[in-house]
Design an enzyme around this catalytic site. Structure first.
Site, short mmCIF file in Angstrom:
data_model
loop_
_atom_site.label_atom_id
_atom_site.label_comp_id
_atom_site.label_asym_id
_atom_site.label_seq_id
_atom_site.Cartn_x
_atom_site.Cartn_y
_atom_site.Cartn_z
N ASP A 468 0.78 -1.24 0.00
CA ASP A 468 0.00 0.00 0.00
C ASP A 468 0.82 1.29 0.00
O ASP A 468 0.30 2.34 0.40
CB ASP A 468 -0.92 0.04 1.23
N GLU A 545 -7.51 -3.19 -3.82
CA GLU A 545 -8.87 -2.84 -3.42
C GLU A 545 -9.18 -1.40 -3.83
O GLU A 545 -9.94 -1.17 -4.76
CB GLU A 545 -9.03 -3.03 -1.91
N GLU A 549 -7.74 5.37 -4.24
CA GLU A 549 -6.55 5.87 -3.54
C GLU A 549 -5.30 5.70 -4.41
O GLU A 549 -4.34 6.47 -4.27
CB GLU A 549 -6.40 5.16 -2.19
#
Length: 975
Positions: A468, A545, A549
């Protein structure tokens, strides 16, 4: 280390200065300290900031061991489709598409999944959609099993791994995303292919065609090689001592497929490379995908045989073959060649929405002050530890959104407090010698083993699993860009800009020569999107996911590059943002309805995996969270969510239906803001009913939601058909056709932004500007039309030249075509065939637009075309249509027809097959075109319309190179 901090003498200390001063003098009872265990020589200074090369006490980092051979040098890649190879002795499942593979002690397990399976959780059906996996064959070595496999090198979407490295018996396999081929090299023995049961084998000596589990494979050994064990479940070959082999998944069991694939089977891929160009004036991003091969003596053609994903072939002029594979991403079409290009329109973004909403000034200012009055603007997040890189970044997001709103309502003190809080927190994190006033080290540590910058506290595996980084660090870059927008000195590389660009290089390294960070860590250029997991240690492959973002991180690069004058970084951001956005449209939102499983109950996926899709989140089955995770953070980069009003409406209605109403309670603000794309009045009504009694999402504020809803109510939803020659822009359109053009100018002098429909917008320095065309007609009939653009000739003969050009048609009655400066004639459309020309002669062409009032535009670009030489009798005969079969394959919201066709031409100069789907009003709702050649061709195509029905005409036209054509029409009806 000596710190120069002249501000320590000031009574008005910033948070960062106060922290530094008290830490260095032992103040605050030890709650603030210098970075644990970091001596001066462990600190690397970057402008005013720094990072440490010493791991903070008690923190986790990735494993020391990396499964690579000794030949691997430079930064280690991560967050890829093949990343589990680096983290284990072998691997988890790797989804190459169309193949899936799995490294094991026996070699490489290979399969081609074809059947979808769906799971239910709680009250939700179809929570997951994954393909059922089974091994069709295992590529092994006659020397036996192996202790491990190690990565031996990689390209931008290819990887090579070696079993038995540093032993006398090795197997090396190269695989490339999209390729049906696996390229194998052997030492110390021959090839062994094992199967779950005895396969059907068609033996052509060194070449085999094998059927296993219903799938067909080609096996291509060197000339002179033979195979043993035919009739059993294990085949072996000594490869005639040549030590190479390739295995390919074939599209069918035909001799044609085997022969064609054999031509490319001996061209081993040794490198794959992506290059991109952002054309500001055309508002396009062109990406070129190149393959480098080493060709064996048996090679029959140059280049490679591979496949293109839907997000590639839909936007490419590359001519694909008739074969294709149905994979987890829909239809992947077979392509042969050494390179191909994909071109996307760049449809812009804004740093914030323009101040055009009909809001109540006092109410909006009250919402701004509501946040300004908070004791702490940098708050701990709801997850432990809460002061990590993710939740700190979400704090930055909230403040970034509040800055322009505070400016709009004149709340100067509030605006300054927001920016100072963000500035202070960023400077703490970007300075390794200072720590914040929580338990967090608030520091970045460089791990030289994995070549990555790790922030602590970490969360969601961002440190030990390298997860991430683009999600987390994108918020930091965005916060820094908001400061740089009004304070460029702060962003100078000698101040804090150097550390911000370290973060960018970590998650989106765009310079191949960078020896500190890998090239494009998170973004997978062939898949078109990013991967979130650093290690991909999942049975279903890697995943991502929150596509929103991810887009947020790349949009932040665009802003940062613009505000700092770094056009290379900006252009890389535009490439990443635009490419990712089109993949998101395809695989998260399935905008065309042809990428998700046909049986899938949803118009959307919350999480895209190598092997399929989720309709859930990592933490909850709440419907608002399932959808909202791909909305947040809503901002000026999010306008793709409103490009298609009908799709936005359908997605919103799915939310309402699946949760049982619009009384939102998990992410109400996100739901209202998304609703504004399809029905702004309904969104405002929902807001009014609950605006004082809802839980605000952590990274948002009431001010942002109210401002957004009123702005979109004024402008309408984003309009994707109009582009501009600037990076920071958006065009909006209301239901009645009124257009609002908006652009932000970060420079110190005014600029004029030119839009593709002919509109021009003067934008003052460091400002947002808008203009509105209330009629949607770009100004009326007494103005000069815009000049046509992109004049080009798609084809010509010995006596004719076909012309095409781009123009929006605004204020235009017709177009004038000029040949060598003389007016040839006029055209009502944006195309014309100029005839009566001499063979083998050069001509110059231009086009103008003319209004009803006789006002003529400036000329288009000039092009030069030379007609063909006179080729006698070629093309006297027209082509014919030999097969035209139509079948109704409609499903879900899509009316779809499958067309099987065959055409021929006695002259052998076939050129093009076109299929049009025409509704009962005479409108062409969809079309396809296929380039053909030779004296015969056949194929299968589909055309479709969303939410269609009734009667349609399907029209098939075949044209040859001489311009002769044949057309056939069929009428079909759908209930």
């Amino acid at each position: 280390m000596t710190r120069n901090d002249d501000s320590c003498g000031s009574f008005d200390l910033s948070r960062r200065t106060f922290v530094a001063a008290t830490a260095l003098t032992g103040g605050l009872g030890g709650t603030i300290s210098t970075t644990a265990s970091a001596s001066d020589h462990d600190i690397v200074q970057v402008g005013s900031g720094s990072y440490t090369t010493t791991l903070p006490d008690g923190m986790d980092e990735p494993p020391e061991s990396i499964s690579v051979t000794s030949s691997v040098e430079g930064p280690i890649d991560s967050n890829d489709w093949w990343s589990s190879l680096l983290w284990e002795d072998f691997s988890e499942n790797l989804f190459v598409h169309p193949l899936y593979v799995d490294a094991s002690e026996d070699g490489l397990d290979v399969g081609f999944p074809t059947e979808w399976t769906f799971s239910r959780e709680g009250r939700l059906d179809h929570v997951t959609a994954m393909m059922e996996l089974q091994t069709d064959l295992t590529i092994g070595h006659t020397g036996g099993t192996f202790d491990d496999s190690q990565v031996d090198g990689w390209g931008d979407w290819s990887v090579s791994t070696v079993w038995g490295a540093d032993t006398s018996s090795t197997l090396r396999v190269t695989m490339a995303q999209g390729s049906p081929f696996l390229y194998c090299e052997y030492e110390g023995g021959g090839a062994e292919l094992s199967f779950p049961s005895t396969p059907d084998v068609h033996d052509e000596g060194n070449v085999l065609r094998i059927q296993s589990n219903g799938n067909v494979y080609g096996v291509f050994a060197p000339e002179g090689a033979t195979w043993n064990g035919i009739g059993s479940d294990t085949l072996t070959s000594d490869l005639d001592g040549e030590e190479y082999l390739s295995v390919a998944l074939l599209p069918d069991d035909s001799d044609d497929a085997l022969s064609t694939y054999a031509d490319y089977a001996y061209n081993r891929i040794v490198d794959t490379r992506i290059d991109w160009v952002y054309d500001k004036h055309e508002a396009t991003v062109e990406s070129t995908f190149s393959f480098e091969t080493v060709d064996r003596p048996e090679s029959g053609s140059d280049g490679v045989l591979t496949t293109l994903y839907p997000h590639q072939w839909k936007y490419s002029d590359a001519s694909t073959e008739a074969w294709s594979y149905t994979t987890q991403r829909g239809e992947q079409r077979v392509y042969t060649g050494s390179s191909f290009s994909v071109t996307y329109e760049y449809r812009g973004m804004l740093p914030y929405l323009p101040d055009v909403g009909d809001y109540d000034q006092d109410e909006l200012e009250g919402y701004v002050q509501e946040v300004a009055d908070e004791d702490e603007l940098i708050r701990p997040g709801p997850e432990d530890p809460g002061d990590d890189t993710y939740w700190t970044g979400k704090n930055f997001e909230r403040l970034v959104q509040l800055l322009p709103i505070a400016e709009a309502v004149g709340a100067t003190d509030a605006r300054d407090r927001f920016e100072n809080a963000m500035r202070d927190e960023l400077e703490i994190w970007l300075d390794a010698t200072v720590s914040g006033d929580t338990d967090s080290p608030d520091v970045f540590y460089y791990n030289d083993n994995w070549r990555s910058l790790l922030g602590y506290h970490d969360s969601h595996g961002s440190a030990d699993n390298l997860n991430d980084h683009h999600f987390h660090y994108g918020y930091y870059v965005k916060g820094a860009a908001a400061i740089a927008r009004t304070d460029p000195d702060w962003a100078d590389s000698d101040n804090w800009g150097g550390m911000i660009e370290q973060l960018i290089r970590d998650y989106a390294g765009y310079d191949r020569s960078d020896d500190k960070y890998p090239f494009l860590r998170n973004h997978d250029p062939y898949a078109g999107h990013s991967w979130a997991s650093g290690n991909a240690l999942f049975e279903e492959g890697n995943n991502q996911e929150s596509s929103s973002e991810s887009l947020n991180a790349y949009a932040a690069m665009i802003e940062w590059g613009e505000y700092t004058g770094n056009t290379e970084l900006r252009d890389a951001g535009i490439f990443l943002y635009t490419t990712e956005l089109h993949a998101v449209q395809e695989y998260w939102f399935d905008i065309d309805g042809d990428s998700h499983p046909p049986e899938w109950d949803h118009d959307y996926s919350s999480n895209v995996w190598g092997n399929g899709y989720w309709y859930k989140t990592w933490w909850t089955l709440d419907i608002e969270a399932i959808h909202g995770i791909n909305f947040m953070p809503l901002d000026g980069y999010s306008h793709h969510l409103g490009w298609d009003d009908e799709h936005a409406e359908a997605n919103y209605q799915e939310i309402v239906e699946n949760r049982g109403g619009d009384d939102f309670d998990y992410y109400p603000d996100l739901m209202w803001m998304f609703r504004a794309f399809s029905d702004s009045q309904d969104a405002l009504a929902l807001w009014e009913a609950d605006k004082d009694d809802y839980d605000v999402e952590f990274g948002m504020s009431r001010a942002q939601t109210y401002y957004w809803l009123t702005a979109l109510d004024a402008t309408g939803s984003p309009e994707p058909s109009i582009t501009a020659d600037h990076s920071l822009y958006t065009v909006f359109s209301t239901d009645d056709g009124a257009l609002t053009y908006a652009a932000y100018n970060p420079g110190d002098s005014s600029i004029t932004v030119s839009f593709s429909d002919g509109t021009s917008l003067d934008v003052p320095a460091n400002s947002m500007a808008t203009t509105t065309d209330s009629d949607g007609d770009n100004g009326g009939g007494d103005e000069e039309p815009a000049a046509p653009t992109n004049l080009h000739s798609p084809s010509n003969t010995d006596t004719t030249v076909d012309l095409e050009w781009d123009h929006d048609g605004a204020n235009t009655a017709h177009y004038n075509v000029y040949v060598d400066g003389s007016r040839y004639g006029e055209s009502a459309n944006t195309s014309e065939t100029v005839s009566g020309l001499d063979p083998d002669t050069g001509y110059e062409f231009t086009v103008t637009a003319e209004s009803d009032d006789g006002i003529e535009s400036d000329p288009s670009n000039t092009i030069s075309v030379t007609t063909d030489a006179d080729d006698g009798d070629m093309g006297d005969s027209a082509p014919s249509i030999d097969q035209f079969d139509v079948s109704d394959t409609s499903s879900g919201p899509w009316t779809r027809f499958n067309v099987e066709w065959a055409v021929s031409d006695p002259d052998g100069d076939l050129d093009l097959v076109e299929i049009e789907m025409i509704d009962d009003s005479g409108t062409v709702v969809d079309s396809t075109s296929t380039a053909v050649s030779g004296d015969s061709a056949s194929g299968e195509d589909s055309v479709r319309e969303r939410n269609g029905g009734g009667e349609y005409e399907l029209e098939l036209t075949v044209t040859d190179e001489a311009g002769n054509s044949a057309t056939e029409t069929k009428t079909v009806a759908v209930a």
